[in-house]
Every structure is written in C-alpha cells, then in structure tokens.
Write an enzyme that holds these catalytic residues in place. Sequence first.
Site, PDB file in Angstrom:
ATOM      1  N   ARG A   1       0.853  -1.180   0.000  1.00 34.74           N
ATOM      2  CA  ARG A   1       0.000   0.000   0.000  1.00 34.74           C
ATOM      3  C   ARG A   1       0.894   1.236   0.000  1.00 34.74           C
ATOM      4  NH1 ARG A   1      -3.496  -2.646  -1.630  1.00 34.74           N
ATOM      5  NH2 ARG A   1      -5.548  -3.064  -0.769  1.00 34.74           N
TER       6      ARG A   1
ATOM      7  N   GLU B   1      -3.236   7.783  -4.313  1.00 38.57           N
ATOM      8  CA  GLU B   1      -3.685   7.320  -5.638  1.00 38.57           C
ATOM      9  C   GLU B   1      -4.947   8.056  -6.057  1.00 38.57           C
ATOM     10  OE1 GLU B   1      -3.934   3.026  -5.652  1.00 38.57           O
ATOM     11  OE2 GLU B   1      -1.899   2.845  -4.917  1.00 38.57           O
TER      12      GLU B   1
ATOM     13  N   HIS C   1      -1.000   0.234  -9.911  1.00 39.61           N
ATOM     14  CA  HIS C   1      -1.663  -0.660  -8.942  1.00 39.61           C
ATOM     15  C   HIS C   1      -2.246  -1.891  -9.662  1.00 39.61           C
ATOM     16  CE1 HIS C   1      -3.659  -0.663  -4.693  1.00 39.61           C
ATOM     17  NE2 HIS C   1      -3.441  -1.895  -5.124  1.00 39.61           N
TER      18      HIS C   1
END
Length: 322
Positions: A237, A266, A284
């Site tokens: 993450r 993000e 991602h």
Amino acid sequence: MKPKVYVTRMVPQAGIDLLKEECEVEVNPEDRPLTREELLHNIKGKDGVLCLLTDRIDAEVYDTVPEIKGFANYAVGYDNIDVEEATRRGIPISNTPDVLTDATAEMAWALLFAVSRRVVESDSHMRSGQWPGWGPLQFLGGDLSGKTLGIVGAGRIGTAMALKSSGFKMEVLYYDTQSNPKLESSLNARKVELSELLAKSDFVSVHTPLLEETRHLFTLDTFKKMKPTAYLINTSRGPVIKEADLYTALQEEYIAGAGLDVYENEPELTPGMEKLKNIVITPHTASATVGARTAMATKAARNLLAMLKSQKAPDCVNPEVY
Ligand code: DGY
C-alpha cells in the site's frame, strides 16, 4: 424475493454471474469509482455490497444501510474499510486472500527486474531511434544472483516473493512481528530488526498491510539507512512509504532505484516523480492477471452470498460478528 446486491464497479463477469444465480444484481455502469454521493445513494435498500479498495466504507456508509448483511471487498487489503465500526455494528466484512498471492509476488519480481536492469529506460532508448549500437558502459544495472533480499512483512505475499528467490541463490532477511518457520526452513531466511534488514539488503520488498503501525514506515531516515546501491519495491500500500521522502531519496540517490505499484495518494503521484529515471511505476496492477482477478471476483461473490444467507463468510476478516 431475491436479495438485492450492489457492485460498486464492474469486476470479471464470473463473479457477477455467480451473484446473479441467487440475487438481484445492480452494477455501477461507469468504469470509474463512484463518487461519495453516488455510493451513499446507490447502496440504499441493498442487502449486500461488493466493494473495491477505492470505496471508503465507514460509519456514514453503515448508517445508510442499517439492514445490510455484509460488505465483500474485492481485494486482499481492506484498509479502505472501518472494520472496527463494522464489528461494533455486527456487520461482516470479507476480503480475497490467497488467489492473488502469486500474481502480486510475480509483479514484485517484475518491478525488481525492470528497475534494476533498467528495462523501461532501455526500451524507451531503443524506441527513440538513438541507439548507436552495442557499448560496454551502456545501461549498467544492479547484480541479482547471490545478493540479499529483504522482505518487509512476511505474510502470504511476502513469503511467496521470498520463495521465488531460490533460483537466484539469494540470502533472505525478513522483518515481521511474527516468525516465519517456512521461510527459515526452506531458504534459511533470518528474521532481523528493520535497521539490520535496511543496512544489509540489496533489494527491499515491501509487503505489509496498511495499519497505523505501518503508515510511513519508510521515511527519509529509513532510506538513509539503506545501501546507496539498493532498490526498493512496493506492491503493498502506498502510504507505507512517505512518498515525498522517497522522491528526495531517489533524486539525491540515497538509494539506487524503486519499483512501485502503489502510491500514497492514488491516483496522484508526488510531483516530479514521473521525471525520475531510476523508478519503474505501474498503476496498482500487481494482482491484474486474468486468473487472479477472475478468482478474486468469484471469491468476493461467494463471500457475499454466504453473508446474505447469514452464514459465516469463508474470508470474513471480523469473525467476532458471528
Ligand atoms: C489488493 O487486493 O489488496 C490489491 O491491492 C488489489 O488487488
């Protein structure tokens, strides 16, 4: 009457088909995350929700659907969900472990190779038409075989990443709150303090969940403890790394490079990051193989179907609710 289910964004059809066998299913028709208002509006009156890591699921959401039977997250990470509050209210939450372990570990390796062997930079050079022909000093990268791999967070994905190193005869160090007998017996891996891992590793691969304790685990101080020749890989993450500090570390060459699949805010990137030559950045997509994403969809659907029948969801992350 069939239970009503809301899917916050299209996922592979296999999951939708499973839900449709037993439920009335509504799917967000747009290929983008729902706005907060849309989320709160669209889930009203539903019995269950299949949600994504881009949906913030919290008390305000639970207030909107007081009769909800559960939320099935289409991800193994569930830091987007206030699980504590869900548990307080007796709402089950599930995730999608195991089915994306190999895909994610493979992507960590893909980033490791790409950044250390300068694959993307070399590819751009070739496409530019500027390659003058073979040269002994062109695009020199980092060595891999026999080097030290440091795994930060030796859970399912960290373990898989480490096990895949065996062909490269690497020394493996890991940092975790718990011992990992599998890594120790199969790779002779050593559990060490973070400072030792940082000082000795040639490649540091991050696999921790995002928790209060792991938020900004990596800051400028951390990067200064790494070897200047070392590479950082993050497929966990984004907020585990203070991205502005990573930008400085890469620009000042405190470390050799980074392979990143996740970002602190993000879909934004720290300004200037996109210009750095010593990073490889992917959107991602570590779990984005056809097999993994399809299995995630069917897994999330099966969890939701169990919740709708008031049965224990196989991947419930707050089993205290039962
Ligand atoms: C996850 O599952 O947590 C990934 O970030 C997306 O697949």
